[in-house]
Design a protein around this motif. Structure first.
Motif, short mmCIF file in Angstrom:
data_model
loop_
_atom_site.label_atom_id
_atom_site.label_comp_id
_atom_site.label_asym_id
_atom_site.label_seq_id
_atom_site.Cartn_x
_atom_site.Cartn_y
_atom_site.Cartn_z
N ASN A 64 28.20 4.87 -3.65
CA ASN A 64 29.55 5.60 -3.48
C ASN A 64 30.53 5.10 -4.50
N ALA A 66 33.81 5.42 -4.84
CA ALA A 66 35.02 5.13 -4.07
C ALA A 66 35.11 3.73 -3.77
N GLU A 67 34.02 3.04 -3.56
CA GLU A 67 33.77 1.54 -3.34
C GLU A 67 34.05 0.71 -4.49
N GLY A 82 38.38 -0.14 -9.08
CA GLY A 82 38.05 1.21 -8.63
C GLY A 82 38.07 2.12 -9.84
N ASN A 85 39.11 8.73 -10.57
CA ASN A 85 38.92 10.17 -9.85
C ASN A 85 37.73 9.89 -8.83
N ALA A 86 37.55 8.75 -8.41
CA ALA A 86 36.42 8.21 -7.60
C ALA A 86 36.20 9.16 -6.31
N SER A 87 37.20 9.45 -5.56
CA SER A 87 37.14 10.31 -4.63
C SER A 87 36.58 11.55 -4.51
N LYS A 88 36.76 12.13 -5.78
CA LYS A 88 36.12 13.44 -6.22
C LYS A 88 34.84 13.48 -6.97
N TYR A 102 28.58 8.72 -12.17
CA TYR A 102 29.15 9.48 -10.96
C TYR A 102 29.70 10.88 -11.34
#
Length: 258
Positions: A64, A66-67, A82, A85-88, A102
């Motif tokens: 993931n 986001a981790e 981090g 734009n990891a959450s997307k 990713y």
């Protein structure tokens, strides 16, 4: 989507918003065109996901985005980085041996674990993509993110000495032309600014990266007699091939563990 479809100008991409989503094949083709600008995966890295043990440390790449990616020294100290734009972003996919990507809608992160550290590449699909890419850091106690006198981002320890260094930024469009880019440091966040919307002649996708030189490699280079300012000068070369070549044969043990 084939690489050929990426050679159109940004205006054409803007008119086909529904087709702007990146795919693994687009990212793979884009990175393959960059040649020596993409780091060679560590010889003993095995599967790029999870923990990769290198020298005196370990790099952990998550499923993931986001981790975040952790780079830890032998004593457990280090940094969690981090991704932009990891959450997307989607979950990780292996786009080629030794590289993890990713995917997002108009940009993608690709992480390569190299013998000397970690390369984090951003593939920018179109002119609607952001121009700022943030790497928020979770630092160990006493560490600080700041720019060196030469303008390179570095993580400094409690004694004020460099523990980890980021190589000079670069960005290229699909035609191989340089795209203006620079770093900005704000607290514990490193931002790479890529000016891909400043010119109508930019051919997408655009690729940009920071290279994080691992703390155990930096320490080893000092140990073989390469002074800190010289390491910074070499890091200012920016690209994986030029950095590895400039360190010289005396630093082979640090970079390749031989």
């Amino acid at each position: 989507m084939s690489l050929a479809s990426l050679t159109v100008g940004p205006a054409a991409w803007a008119n086909e918003a529904a087709e702007n989503t990146l795919t693994e094949s687009v990212v793979t083709d884009s990175l393959s065109e960059l040649g020596h600008l993409v780091a060679t995966p560590a010889a003993d890295s095995g599967s790029p996901l999870g923990e990769t043990f290198l020298g005196d440390g370990v790099v952990d790449i998550p499923v993931n985005a986001a981790e975040g990616v952790s780079i830890l020294d032998e004593d457990g100290s280090g940094v969690l980085i981090g991704l932009p734009n990891a959450s997307k972003s989607d979950s990780a996919g292996v786009v080629e041996e030794g590289a993890v990507t990713y995917l997002g809608s108009n940009s993608a992160n690709t992480v390569v674990v190299a013998d000397y550290g970690v390369q984090m590449l951003t593939t920018i699909a179109n002119e609607d993509a952001p121009t700022r890419y943030d790497y928020p850091l979770t630092l160990s106690e006493g560490q600080k993110l700041a720019l060196t006198d030469e303008g390179l981002p570095a993580i400094f320890g409690v004694d004020g000495e460099i523990e980890m260094l980021v190589a000079a930024p670069w960005a290229k469009d699909a035609a191989g032309k340089d795209v203006q880019t620079e770093y900005e440091v704000n607290g514990s966040t490193l931002t790479q600014i890529v000016h891909h919307t400043d010119s109508s002649s930019v051919v997408y996708p655009v690729t940009a990266d920071p290279i994080w030189i691992a703390p155990w490699v930096f320490r080893c280079l000092l140990g073989v007699g390469i002074r800190g300012p010289e390491i910074v000068r070499i890091a200012a070369l920016g690209t994986p091939g030029s950095i590895a070549a400039a360190f010289g044969r005396g630093a082979v043990a640090c970079i390749f563990g031989k």
